[in-house]
Design an enzyme around this catalytic site. Structure first.
Site, PDB file in Angstrom:
ATOM      1  N   LYS A  43       0.808  -1.185   0.000  1.00  0.00           N
ATOM      2  CA  LYS A  43       0.000   0.000   0.000  1.00  0.00           C
ATOM      3  C   LYS A  43       0.857   1.257   0.000  1.00  0.00           C
ATOM      4  CE  LYS A  43      -3.314  -2.381   2.993  1.00  0.00           C
ATOM      5  NZ  LYS A  43      -3.854  -2.415   4.353  1.00  0.00           N
ATOM      6  N   GLY A  44       2.063   1.112   0.487  1.00  0.00           N
ATOM      7  CA  GLY A  44       2.896   2.277   0.755  1.00  0.00           C
ATOM      8  C   GLY A  44       3.243   3.151  -0.425  1.00  0.00           C
ATOM      9  N   GLU A  99       8.121   1.751  -5.754  1.00  0.00           N
ATOM     10  CA  GLU A  99       8.176   1.343  -4.354  1.00  0.00           C
ATOM     11  C   GLU A  99       8.349   2.573  -3.478  1.00  0.00           C
ATOM     12  OE1 GLU A  99       7.306  -0.419  -1.973  1.00  0.00           O
ATOM     13  OE2 GLU A  99       8.478  -2.245  -2.165  1.00  0.00           O
ATOM     14  N   ASP A 103      14.535  -1.217   1.903  1.00  0.00           N
ATOM     15  CA  ASP A 103      15.250  -1.390   3.162  1.00  0.00           C
ATOM     16  C   ASP A 103      16.179  -2.592   3.022  1.00  0.00           C
ATOM     17  OD1 ASP A 103      16.104  -1.417   5.801  1.00  0.00           O
ATOM     18  OD2 ASP A 103      14.111  -1.556   6.672  1.00  0.00           O
ATOM     19  N   LYS A 131      17.191   3.008   1.751  1.00  0.00           N
ATOM     20  CA  LYS A 131      17.862   2.911   3.044  1.00  0.00           C
ATOM     21  C   LYS A 131      19.014   1.907   2.898  1.00  0.00           C
ATOM     22  CE  LYS A 131      15.128   2.802   6.713  1.00  0.00           C
ATOM     23  NZ  LYS A 131      14.317   2.290   7.849  1.00  0.00           N
ATOM     24  N   PHE A 152      13.293   4.605  11.641  1.00  0.00           N
ATOM     25  CA  PHE A 152      11.949   4.209  11.227  1.00  0.00           C
ATOM     26  C   PHE A 152      11.186   5.452  10.812  1.00  0.00           C
ATOM     27  CE2 PHE A 152       7.729   2.447  11.302  1.00  0.00           C
ATOM     28  CZ  PHE A 152       7.960   1.191  10.755  1.00  0.00           C
ATOM     29  N   ILE A 153      10.929   5.561   9.496  1.00  0.00           N
ATOM     30  CA  ILE A 153      10.269   6.749   8.966  1.00  0.00           C
ATOM     31  C   ILE A 153       8.840   6.428   8.542  1.00  0.00           C
ATOM     32  CG2 ILE A 153      12.413   7.881   8.293  1.00  0.00           C
ATOM     33  CD1 ILE A 153      11.866   7.054   5.401  1.00  0.00           C
ATOM     34  N   ASP A 159       4.204   3.553   6.648  1.00  0.00           N
ATOM     35  CA  ASP A 159       3.371   3.393   7.836  1.00  0.00           C
ATOM     36  C   ASP A 159       4.107   2.703   8.970  1.00  0.00           C
ATOM     37  OD1 ASP A 159       1.851   0.270   8.111  1.00  0.00           O
ATOM     38  OD2 ASP A 159       3.292   0.695   6.524  1.00  0.00           O
ATOM     39  N   ARG A 165       0.325   6.784   7.252  1.00  0.00           N
ATOM     40  CA  ARG A 165       0.475   6.835   5.791  1.00  0.00           C
ATOM     41  C   ARG A 165      -0.013   8.164   5.220  1.00  0.00           C
ATOM     42  NH1 ARG A 165       1.512   1.707   3.705  1.00  0.00           N
ATOM     43  NH2 ARG A 165       0.600  -0.042   4.826  1.00  0.00           N
TER      44      ARG A 165
END
Length: 180
Positions: A43-44, A99, A103, A131, A152-153, A159, A165
């Site tokens: 979903k991001g 995307e 990570d 990242k 952690f962003i 999210d 989000r």
């Protein structure tokens, strides 16, 4: 209300739109006359994809995938699960994965290899955030808007536990929020 959970803002909405516009212009040059298939990883990546396509001035097609490697936490599980596959036949197509963040790289390595096996003509990766410190496999994005620190962003699609989000910017989430 949500701002109180943010340690610091890394990128404003204006910053993100500016970089996304630059990427759209680059994709326009690179794919002029080719009709690439943009595959949004849900979903991001939705806010990024929605902004990006406004700045691509050549024919494109879109499709969507739901892929999971987190399961709701802050650390990748290492197991990639396809929850929704593309509907488009990708054989012979130029595919660009859209995307939100790379990570560990496991998800996109898996997807890239899967689409090569399915005989895509080319497979490229465009990400809003990279990242590199989190990488555990050998994969690099072809198009990167921003490198980000190993924090952690959240925001602009990113999210924590399906929250944040909808922030129009990207910020570092306070540790006490996810270390409860």
């Amino acid at each position: 209300m949500l701002e109180k959970d943010i340690k610091k803002i890394l990128f404003s909405q204006e910053d993100i739109v500016t970089k996304t516009k630059e990427l759209g212009q680059q994709l326009t040059k690179d794919y002029a006359g080719k009709n690439p298939l943009l595959v949004c990883v849900l979903k991001g990546a939705v806010p990024f994809m929605a902004e990006l396509i406004k700045h691509i001035d050549t024919h494109i097609e879109m499709d969507f995938m739901v892929v999971s490697s987190y399961g709701g936490g802050t650390v990748s599980s290492g197991e990639v699960k396809i929850l929704k596959d593309v509907d488009t036949n990708i054989e012979g197509r130029d595919v660009i994965f859209i995307e939100d963040i790379i990570d560990t790289g496991r998800t996109l390595l898996y997807l890239r290899d899967m689409f090569k096996y399915r005989k895509a003509s080319s497979v490229k990766i465009a990400t809003l955030f990279d990242k590199p410190e989190g990488r555990v496999v050998d994969i690099e994005a072809d198009y990167v808007c921003y490198d980000v620190p190993n924090e952690f962003i959240v925001g602009f699609g990113l999210d924590y536990d399906e929250k944040y989000r909808n922030l129009p910017y990207v910020g570092v989430l306070k540790e006490e929020i996810y270390n409860k």
